[in-house]
Structures are given as structure tokens and as C-alpha cells.
Design a protein around this motif. Structure first.
Motif, short mmCIF file in Angstrom:
data_model
loop_
_atom_site.label_atom_id
_atom_site.label_comp_id
_atom_site.label_asym_id
_atom_site.label_seq_id
_atom_site.Cartn_x
_atom_site.Cartn_y
_atom_site.Cartn_z
N ALA A 24 48.71 44.43 38.14
CA ALA A 24 48.42 43.26 38.97
C ALA A 24 47.20 42.52 38.43
O ALA A 24 47.16 41.29 38.40
CB ALA A 24 48.21 43.67 40.42
N GLU A 25 46.19 43.27 38.00
CA GLU A 25 44.99 42.66 37.41
C GLU A 25 45.38 41.82 36.19
O GLU A 25 44.96 40.67 36.04
CB GLU A 25 44.00 43.75 37.00
N GLU A 30 46.54 36.38 33.81
CA GLU A 30 47.47 35.46 33.14
C GLU A 30 47.78 34.24 34.02
O GLU A 30 47.74 33.10 33.55
CB GLU A 30 48.75 36.24 32.83
N LEU A 31 48.09 34.48 35.29
CA LEU A 31 48.41 33.38 36.20
C LEU A 31 47.19 32.48 36.45
O LEU A 31 47.33 31.26 36.53
CB LEU A 31 48.95 33.92 37.53
N ALA A 32 46.02 33.07 36.57
CA ALA A 32 44.81 32.28 36.81
C ALA A 32 44.52 31.37 35.62
O ALA A 32 44.16 30.19 35.80
CB ALA A 32 43.62 33.21 37.08
N GLU A 33 44.66 31.89 34.42
CA GLU A 33 44.48 31.06 33.22
C GLU A 33 45.48 29.91 33.21
O GLU A 33 45.14 28.77 32.92
CB GLU A 33 44.62 31.91 31.96
N ALA A 45 40.27 40.57 42.34
CA ALA A 45 40.97 40.70 43.62
C ALA A 45 42.28 41.46 43.44
O ALA A 45 42.62 42.33 44.25
CB ALA A 45 41.22 39.32 44.23
N ALA A 46 43.00 41.16 42.38
CA ALA A 46 44.27 41.85 42.12
C ALA A 46 44.04 43.31 41.80
O ALA A 46 44.82 44.18 42.22
CB ALA A 46 45.02 41.15 40.99
N LEU A 125 51.45 36.81 44.11
CA LEU A 125 52.47 36.88 43.06
C LEU A 125 52.23 38.03 42.10
O LEU A 125 53.18 38.74 41.72
CB LEU A 125 52.50 35.57 42.27
N ALA A 126 51.00 38.24 41.70
CA ALA A 126 50.69 39.32 40.76
C ALA A 126 51.12 40.67 41.32
O ALA A 126 51.63 41.52 40.58
CB ALA A 126 49.20 39.32 40.43
N ASP A 127 50.96 40.85 42.61
CA ASP A 127 51.39 42.07 43.28
C ASP A 127 52.90 42.27 43.15
O ASP A 127 53.37 43.39 43.00
CB ASP A 127 50.99 42.01 44.76
#
Length: 191
Positions: A24-25, A30-33, A45-46, A125-127
């Protein structure tokens, strides 16, 4: 600090949940970038989002009761999501996290809420789509949606759709908040 957090997580989580947290981290980073969020905040947070996942239901309920953590009666009956409010509480009390984006991302990574912030959506989403423990077909489906739409809300909506269908199939309680978030996203995307 991250090394210490990972050591702490390894002590309190089982191996699968620890691998899930690392995945998840990575996915949150990746999603944050990709979507212009604070990468370190989203990844952190993830990483810690499931810190209370391995507690028993009795332990979760006791922590909620002893600390007056606000949860609805229906949440108390839907034991699979109780780790979220407790996890946010632990992050705040034991890790001294005060950042509302991080705390909200942990608190709402299961049920969600209407008008989630960017970090909340990314951790949500990462979760669901980290690659260490999640279903590859579902990950591919969400990644296709992200590639086609470049819209986090579309991907989050698909996760809600899958969750609601799964809960219906298993004849499990559906938190009204889940339905409210689903409807809100649907209305937002179909304007």
C-alpha cells in the motif's frame, strides 16, 4: 523514522498484513506522484493505515469504548471496519501524528466518506490495489480505469461498486455511509 515505523509494524502485524502495508505504501507513492499529492504524506498514511488490523474484535471494541472514539452503532456491528477508527486513534496517540490528512486517510480507508481529500482517495485506492496481496484482475481493472480516465473518483467508484456487490453476495451489513459515498460519487461523475 520510517525504519522505526516498519519495525513497529512488523511487531504488531502478521506477515501478510505487513506485506500488504508495504504494498500500500508503494502504491500510494506511485498514485501521489501521478496525481500531484504530497508523496511522503500519502506513502506514510498508507504504510500505517492497517496498524490496528490484527487486534481482536474485543480489543477494538474495548479501545473504542475506553477512549470514546466516535463510531456509529452500525460500525460496531460491522467488525471488519473497526480497525480504521482505532488505527487513526493509535496513529495520533502512539505515533503523535496530528496531520488531519493522514489521520483521515487511516480513519476512512475502509468505509470512506463523502468529499474525501486527495490523500484519503489515494490511501483508499492503494489499500485496494496494492500488488503484494490483492487480486491481480481487480488491480488491472482499476489501473485500466485510471489510465483511461486519469480520474481518481472513477477508480474509487469502481472499488465501491465491487465492495457493495461483494457485501451483497455474502449477505453482510452495508454501512449506509458506503452507499452515501457511492451515490455521491455517481452524482458527481454523471453531472
Amino acid at each position: 523514522m520510517i525504519t522505526d515505523i516498519k519495525k513497529w509494524l512488523k511487531e504488531i502485524l502478521n506477515e501478510e498484513r505487513y506485506l500488504h502495508s508495504l504494498g500500500a505504501e508503494e502504491k500510494a507513492r506511485e498514485l501521489a506522484e501521478r496525481f500531484g499529492a504530497d508523496v511522503d504524506k500519502a506513502a506514510f498514511a498508507a504504510l500505517i493505515h492497517d496498524n490496528a488490523k490484527c487486534f481482536s474484535v474485543a480489543e477494538l471494541k474495548q479501545i473504542i469504548k475506553e477512549n470514546n472514539i466516535p463510531v456509529s452503532e452500525l460500525e460496531l456491528k460491522s467488525y471488519k471496519t473497526l480497525h480504521s477508527p482505532v488505527g487513526a486513534f493509535i496513529a495520533q496517540k502512539e505515533l503523535n501524528i496530528e496531520d488531519k490528512d493522514i489521520l483521515n486517510a487511516i480513519r476512512f480507508h475502509t468505509v470512506g466518506r463523502i468529499d474525501m481529500g486527495l490523500i484519503e482517495k489515494i490511501v483508499f485506492l492503494a489499500d485496494k490495489i496494492e500488488e503484494n496481496t490483492r487480486n491481480k484482475d481487480f488491480i488491472d481493472k482499476i489501473n485500466r480505469i485510471l489510465d483511461e480516465t486519469e480520474n481518481l473518483d472513477e477508480a474509487v467508484l469502481e472499488c465501491y461498486d465491487a465492495t457493495i456487490r461483494s457485501l451483497l453476495d455474502r449477505k453482510m451489513i452495508i454501512n449506509p455511509q458506503t452507499i452515501d459515498v457511492y451515490n455521491s460519487l455517481l452524482l458527481k461523475l454523471n453531472k
